[in-house]
Design an enzyme around this catalytic site. Structure first.
Site, PDB file in Angstrom:
ATOM      1  CG  ASP A   6       1.298  -2.310   9.200  1.00 34.73           C
ATOM      2  OD1 ASP A   6       1.524  -1.087   9.140  1.00 34.73           O
ATOM      3  OD2 ASP A   6       1.330  -3.046   8.189  1.00 34.73           O
ATOM      4  CG  HIS A  58       7.430  -2.389   2.414  1.00 35.23           C
ATOM      5  ND1 HIS A  58       6.211  -2.589   1.794  1.00 35.23           N
ATOM      6  CD2 HIS A  58       7.153  -2.009   3.679  1.00 35.23           C
ATOM      7  CE1 HIS A  58       5.239  -2.312   2.644  1.00 35.23           C
ATOM      8  NE2 HIS A  58       5.783  -1.963   3.798  1.00 35.23           N
ATOM      9  CB  ALA A  63      -0.918   0.000   1.219  1.00 32.94           C
ATOM     10  CG  ASN A 112       2.716  -9.682   6.515  1.00 30.05           C
ATOM     11  OD1 ASN A 112       2.639  -9.653   7.741  1.00 30.05           O
ATOM     12  ND2 ASN A 112       1.976 -10.501   5.797  1.00 30.05           N
ATOM     13  N   GLY A 123      -3.255 -12.686  13.530  1.00 31.36           N
ATOM     14  CA  GLY A 123      -3.648 -14.009  13.067  1.00 31.36           C
ATOM     15  C   GLY A 123      -4.135 -14.020  11.643  1.00 31.36           C
ATOM     16  N   GLY A 144      -2.175  -2.162   5.554  1.00 29.30           N
ATOM     17  CA  GLY A 144      -2.024  -2.196   7.002  1.00 29.30           C
ATOM     18  C   GLY A 144      -3.124  -3.010   7.646  1.00 29.30           C
TER      19      GLY A 144
END
Length: 410
Positions: free
Chosen positions: A293, A214, A142, A238, A268, A329
């Site tokens: 986040d 990232h 994002a 992530n 989760g 997020g």
């Protein structure tokens, strides 16, 4: 003096149940088994838990407010700080997405003001976490692609602006970081980009905590970033290549490197509870941060609209979403992160408190914070039997209460 008696106290090495906590002059004066001494009034918390105040090192916003919002009061950071104690947060790093230099200057000025003049009944504002302009476009998620810049161009102050986009240069972002050095804590970047390792070294030399994230880094590229001084990983698993048995990538490098402490979004959803448990086992609770986040959509009902760095987002059932469906997020809050760790992940109360408070305090150099111990700062949270926030204290002062009378001063 404030006496909190009867609760289960989650200490750094054990659980004391029932226990009594005595607070004097903003610090924990005494911890003992539940035996209130005569002459001291006590506020009974039987059936409750007391844990260290949560510290969130990666939170963009909450309750409809984003750190990069332009508000009439010109203080989005203060607005977030005022809202976080209801979720048990006593300290946080205001977090930005990639943005232009003017927006970056505005939020860093707000961080400076909040640190110089803390507001009553608000969470402590720590130096900012910049999910910076120097991340890999392949894994931007994002983060606005139009704001991404080259680390090499940032470091080459003689580079011509015409070599980059006309709106702002990479060097102008670095200039804002340099201007506000004391108020910039964590900087997320992709060390595999051209000039990335040099940028890691430049930031570390100025006292910033560099985080790898990232990023498309291979295992070897990630190790090079760590060797250059990176000591933090942004939302492990992530926005990085998946962990593979033949290509472990950035995630594999972080899991096997003790120098690096790793964030995990503990909802989760972003990371399966089984993999959260695996990461904790690999790195130990002392090397894991629970983060939210969280975005401005956190705390709002599903379907509510908010923004992230000026981009419209919607509160989904499980995450925050951009209009095109990209995850933007989370809608997580730190009390729910603690609930997830104890419930779905299945770790102990002591380990959950370590991951939600102690690791962050130690890694950020917050001496006397993040633990329930004699002489520690009395930043703490009272939770009910379901681990929902009942009260939050900051330096021994009640800053949030959920339909509960304040404990007496004696």
């Amino acid at each position: 003096m404030i006496v909190l008696s009867g609760a289960t106290l989650v200490l750094p090495d054990r659980v004391l149940s029932p226990g009594t906590l005595v607070i004097e002059e903003g610090r924990i004066a005494e911890i003992r088994s539940d035996a209130p001494s005569g002459g001291h009034a006590a506020f009974a918390f039987h059936g409750h838990y007391i844990v260290p105040g949560f510290i969130d090192v990666h939170v963009h916003g909450v309750d409809g407010v984003d750190a990069l919002d332009v508000r009439p009061d010109d203080d989005a950071v203060a607005a977030i700080a005022a809202r976080l104690p209801r979720y048990g947060v006593t300290a946080f790093c205001p977090t930005t997405v990639a943005c232009g230099p003017e927006a970056l200057r505005r939020v860093l000025d707000q961080v400076r003001r909040a640190r110089e003049t803390p507001a009553a009944r608000s969470a402590r504002v720590l130096p900012a976490h910049l999910e910076s302009n120097f991340i890999n476009p392949e894994y931007n998620g994002a983060q606005p692609a139009a704001c991404l810049r080259s680390p090499r161009a940032a470091l080459d102050r003689s580079a011509k602006a015409s070599a980059e986009r006309s709106d702002f240069t990479a060097a102008s972002i670095l200039a804002e970081i340099e201007r506000a050095t004391p108020d910039v804590g964590i900087v997320t970047l992709a060390s595999e980009l051209d000039g990335g390792l040099d940028l890691v070294r430049w930031l570390v030399s100025r006292g910033h905590r560099v985080s790898l994230g990232h990023s498309a880094a291979t295992y070897d590229e990630a190790l090079a970033g760590i060797a250059a001084g990176a000591r933090h990983a942004t939302h492990l698993f992530n926005r990085m290549p998946p962990l593979g048995h033949r290509a472990p990538g950035l995630a594999g490098a972080v899991l096997q490197t003790d120098e690096v402490a790793a964030e995990i979004i503990c909802d989760g959803v972003h990371v399966h509870p089984a993999l959260i448990r695996t990461a904790i086992a690999a790195k130990r609770p002392s090397r894991i941060f629970a983060i939210t986040d969280g975005t401005a959509a956190a705390g709002l009902s599903p379907g509510s609209r908010a923004s992230l760095g000026g981009m419209p987002i919607t509160a989904g059932e499980a995450t925050a979403l951009l209009p095109d469906g990209t995850i933007a997020g989370s809608i997580l809050t730190m009390d729910r992160a603690f609930q997830t760790l104890v419930g779905r992940v299945g770790i102990s109360l002591v380990d959950a408190a370590t991951i939600c408070a102690t690791t962050a305090a130690r890694e950020l150099g917050l001496v006397g914070h993040g633990v329930l111990a004699p002489d520690a700062v009395a930043d703490l949270v009272v939770l009910d039997a379901n681990f929902s926030v009942v009260q939050t204290y900051l330096a021994g002062q009640l800053v949030y209460a959920r339909n509960t009378a304040a404990p007496p001063s004696v």
